[in-house]
Design a protein around this motif. Sequence first.
Motif, PDB file in Angstrom:
ATOM      1  N   ARG B 194      40.837  42.003  26.369  1.00  0.00           N
ATOM      2  CA  ARG B 194      41.946  42.098  27.329  1.00  0.00           C
ATOM      3  C   ARG B 194      41.604  41.349  28.615  1.00  0.00           C
ATOM      4  N   VAL B 195      40.353  41.467  29.044  1.00  0.00           N
ATOM      5  CA  VAL B 195      39.937  40.741  30.253  1.00  0.00           C
ATOM      6  C   VAL B 195      40.150  39.236  30.057  1.00  0.00           C
ATOM      7  N   VAL B 196      39.746  38.743  28.888  1.00  0.00           N
ATOM      8  CA  VAL B 196      39.917  37.316  28.597  1.00  0.00           C
ATOM      9  C   VAL B 196      41.398  36.953  28.592  1.00  0.00           C
ATOM     10  N   ARG B 197      42.175  37.737  27.850  1.00  0.00           N
ATOM     11  CA  ARG B 197      43.600  37.424  27.699  1.00  0.00           C
ATOM     12  C   ARG B 197      44.322  37.435  29.043  1.00  0.00           C
ATOM     13  N   VAL B 198      44.116  38.505  29.827  1.00  0.00           N
ATOM     14  CA  VAL B 198      44.834  38.666  31.089  1.00  0.00           C
ATOM     15  C   VAL B 198      44.420  37.587  32.087  1.00  0.00           C
ATOM     16  N   ASN B 199      43.126  37.296  32.150  1.00  0.00           N
ATOM     17  CA  ASN B 199      42.679  36.289  33.107  1.00  0.00           C
ATOM     18  C   ASN B 199      43.089  34.877  32.691  1.00  0.00           C
ATOM     19  N   LEU B 200      43.134  34.631  31.379  1.00  0.00           N
ATOM     20  CA  LEU B 200      43.627  33.322  30.931  1.00  0.00           C
ATOM     21  C   LEU B 200      45.085  33.162  31.336  1.00  0.00           C
ATOM     22  N   GLN B 201      45.861  34.216  31.123  1.00  0.00           N
ATOM     23  CA  GLN B 201      47.279  34.163  31.476  1.00  0.00           C
ATOM     24  C   GLN B 201      47.448  33.901  32.973  1.00  0.00           C
ATOM     25  N   ASP B 202      46.647  34.601  33.775  1.00  0.00           N
ATOM     26  CA  ASP B 202      46.701  34.406  35.216  1.00  0.00           C
ATOM     27  C   ASP B 202      46.386  32.947  35.566  1.00  0.00           C
ATOM     28  N   SER B 203      45.335  32.414  34.970  1.00  0.00           N
ATOM     29  CA  SER B 203      44.968  31.033  35.260  1.00  0.00           C
ATOM     30  C   SER B 203      46.068  30.055  34.847  1.00  0.00           C
ATOM     31  N   MET B 204      46.724  30.358  33.721  1.00  0.00           N
ATOM     32  CA  MET B 204      47.747  29.434  33.227  1.00  0.00           C
ATOM     33  C   MET B 204      48.968  29.387  34.140  1.00  0.00           C
ATOM     34  N   SER B 205      49.130  30.383  35.007  1.00  0.00           N
ATOM     35  CA  SER B 205      50.285  30.337  35.903  1.00  0.00           C
ATOM     36  C   SER B 205      49.888  29.825  37.290  1.00  0.00           C
ATOM     37  N   ARG B 206      48.641  29.376  37.436  1.00  0.00           N
ATOM     38  CA  ARG B 206      48.203  28.838  38.722  1.00  0.00           C
ATOM     39  C   ARG B 206      48.574  27.359  38.841  1.00  0.00           C
ATOM     40  N   PRO B 207      48.710  26.878  40.086  1.00  0.00           N
ATOM     41  CA  PRO B 207      49.036  25.460  40.267  1.00  0.00           C
ATOM     42  C   PRO B 207      48.050  24.515  39.574  1.00  0.00           C
ATOM     43  N   PHE B 208      46.766  24.869  39.496  1.00  0.00           N
ATOM     44  CA  PHE B 208      45.823  23.928  38.881  1.00  0.00           C
ATOM     45  C   PHE B 208      46.107  23.752  37.391  1.00  0.00           C
ATOM     46  N   ALA B 209      46.716  24.767  36.764  1.00  0.00           N
ATOM     47  CA  ALA B 209      47.105  24.604  35.362  1.00  0.00           C
ATOM     48  C   ALA B 209      48.237  23.578  35.261  1.00  0.00           C
ATOM     49  N   THR B 210      49.187  23.642  36.209  1.00  0.00           N
ATOM     50  CA  THR B 210      50.262  22.639  36.237  1.00  0.00           C
ATOM     51  C   THR B 210      49.663  21.244  36.416  1.00  0.00           C
TER      52      THR B 210
END
Lengths: 335, 313
Positions: B194-210
Motif C-alpha cells: 500500500r505504501v508503494v501504491r499510494v506514494n506512486l499515485q501521489d508522485s504521478m499527480s505531481r508536476p514532475f510527472a507531467t
Amino acid sequence: MTAPIYEVEGLVIDLYTPSVSVRAVDVAGFHVAPGETLAIVGESGSGKTVMTLGPLGLLPEGVAVDLRGTARADGKDILSMSPADLSRLRGGFFGVIFQDPMSALNPMLKIGPQLARQAQLYAGLSAEEARKEAVSLLARSGIPDPEDRYGRYPHELSGGMLQRAMIALALAARPRVLIADEPTTALDATVQAQILALIRQIQKEDGIAVILITHDIGAVSVLADRVAVLYAGQVAEEGSAVDVLTAPVHPYTRGLLASVPDFRSDHATGTREIPGIPPSQTQLEPGCRFADRCDLVQSSCRTHRPPLVRLGAGPVPHRVACPVVIAAEGIVTHD
Amino acid sequence: MQRMFMRRVGLALLLMLAATALTFWLVTAAPGNVAALIAERAAGAGADGAMIARIADELGLNDPLPVRYARWLGDALTGDFGISLRTGKPMAEEFAERIPMTLALLSGGGVLVLVLSLAMGIAGAVSNGGVADRVLHGLALVGASTPNFFVAAMLVIVFSVWLGWVPTFGVSGLSSWLLPWTTIALFPASVLARVVRVNLQDSMSRPFATTGFAKGLTRRAVLMREALPNIAIPYMTTFGAQFTLMIIGAIVVERVFGLNGVGAFFIEAIRFRDFIGMQAVLTLFVVFFVSVNLLFDLLAMLADPRLRRPRKA
Ligand SMILES: Nc1ncnc2c1ncn2[C@@H]1O[C@H](COP(=O)(O)OP(=O)(O)O)[C@@H](O)[C@H]1O
Ligand code: SF4
Ligand SMILES: [Mg+2]
C-alpha cells in the motif's frame, strides 16, 4: 503566411473529478506557425493550460478528461494517434516549459543526464555527443559553469537557474513547437525579464513556433506576433499583437488591458480591475460568458453565444466575439 | 548530514540504554524470585529460607536496582548475558545456536516482503484503477488484517496436510522455509504494498510527472523512471519499521513451525520464569529494533539528494 505547425480547432474539454465536472474548454481553438510567437492570455482558470496541453495528453493524473475537436501537429491528427506515437511527439516535436520549475523538475534526478537523454533519443546523437550537447544547452540557456551544473540536482539551483535548466530540457530534443506555460509567474521580478529575453532569443535563433501562456501584457507586447484572449474556456478575441493590444474590441480585452498599469492603449483608463468574477464553468448557460461582468450587456447577449467575427481587411485575421461592440462602433467586418 | 548522522546514532544508543533499563526493571519486578528458583533447581523441595537468602546474597540480588542494572550492563557489554535458568547454559551459547535460525527466518521473510511489496505496488500503479489494481488492493487489505497465527494455520492445513508439499514442522531444506517465510512476510508485505501504491499515485499527480510525460516517456516509463525514485524515502523508512516488527512475528512463527530460534526460546523463558533468559532476549530485541530502524533511517537519508547534498548557502 506560413502554414500552421500546431493547430487546434473546435476543442471541447470536459474535466471530471470525483467532486466536480468542468467544461474547461468550450469550442475554442488556436494555431501557430513556425517562427511565430502566439501569446495566450486570460485570467487564471480561463483554460489556457488545459486548452494548450490537453490535446497533447499533458493534464495531471487524477482528472478524467473528455476531449473533442481536432488537433494537428505538422498536419498529423494528434487525437487519433496511438499512445506510443503521441509520447514520441511530446518528447520530440513539442518542448514544454512549466510554471514552477521547483516542482516541475524531479527532485531525485540530476539535471544534465535528462537533457543528454533527450538529445540522444530525439536528436539522434551518440551518448558522448549528447552529453556535450547537454552542457552546451545549459550554457546557451545562460547557466554559468554548465559542466558543474550538469551533475546537479534541482535543489542545488536557484529558481531562475532551474527555469533556465527547464528551458534547456525543453530544447534538448530540438522541438519544433515550444510551449511556455506562465514561465515567469513563479520567479522573482528581476529574473522574469531575463527568462523572457532568453525565450525570445531562442525563438529568433531557431525559428521555432512559440506558444506563450501569460498574464503579463508587457511580455505579450514584447514577444508576441499574435494574441488569443481566452475567457471562461472560449476565445473572446484574437489577432495580431498590434491589433489586439492597440485596438482591442471585446469588452473583456479592453478591461484586461485597462487593468494593466502603464499599458498604453486607446481604451486604457488607468489601473482598473474588471469587476466581478468569471462564471462557474460547472454550469453551462447559453449566451456570452462575459455577460454578467459586461457594462454593455444586452438581452440578446444572454440567448446566443456570440460568434467570432473577422474584422477589417488586415493580413492577420482579427476576430472578436462581441456583435454588440461591432455594431455600436460601426466596425467594418471582413466580407 | 554528518551532524544529523551523529545525532541519530547518539539517540539510538540512548534509546537502547533506556529500553534495556526498563526491561531490566520490569523483569525484576515480575513475580517469582530468582534466588528461590535457583535454590529450587539445585535442592528440589529441600530448599529452605536460609539457602535462598544465601544465593540471593551471592548473586547480589539485594543490591539496589541501579547497582544491579549497572552490573548487568557491564557483563552484557562483554557478551555475558548470564546463564539461562531453564536450560542451565550460558545465554551467549543459546544465542549462538538460535540466532542463525531467527536470522534465516527474518532475512528470507524480508526478501519476500521486498519483492512482494514492490511487485504488488507497482503492478497496482500500472493497472491504475483496473482489475489488477482492485484485486491487489483487496489482497493487501486482507493481508494486513489477518493475524499471523491464522495465516500459519491455513498454510499448514492447505500445503502440508492436504497437499503434503512441505513438512508441518521443523526445517529441512529450502521448501520447508516457504510457509514460515510466507507467514511472517504477509503482513509487512501488505502494508508496504500500500505504501508503494499510494506514494506512486501521489508522485504521478505531481508536476514532475507531467514533465516526464512531456519528455516523451510512456506512462510506464514515467512510473518507473520518475515516480519510483521518489518513493524510495517513505519506502525505506516504512520497510525498516516493518522489518523490526517482524521479530514479534518471529515469536509466533517459530513456535508454530517448530523452529529453534530466539523467538521460540523467549516463549519457553516466559513459561519457566527464566528471568535471565527473558532479559537477554529482550535486550537482543531492543538492539535489533533500534539498530535496524537506525540503519533504514540512514539509508533513507542517503537516498534523498536534498539531505545527501544539502545546498550550500
Ligand atoms: N487538475 C484539475 N482538476 C480539476 N479541475 C481542473 C484541473 N485543472 C484545471 N481545472 C479546471 O479547468 C479550468 C481551466 O484550468 P486551466 O487551464 O489550468 O486554467 P489557466 O491555465 O487559464 O489558469 C479551470 O476552471 C480549472 O478549475
Ligand atoms: S456579447 Fe454582450 S455581454 Fe458579451 S461582451 Fe459583447 S456586449 Fe458584453
Ligand atoms: Mg495555467
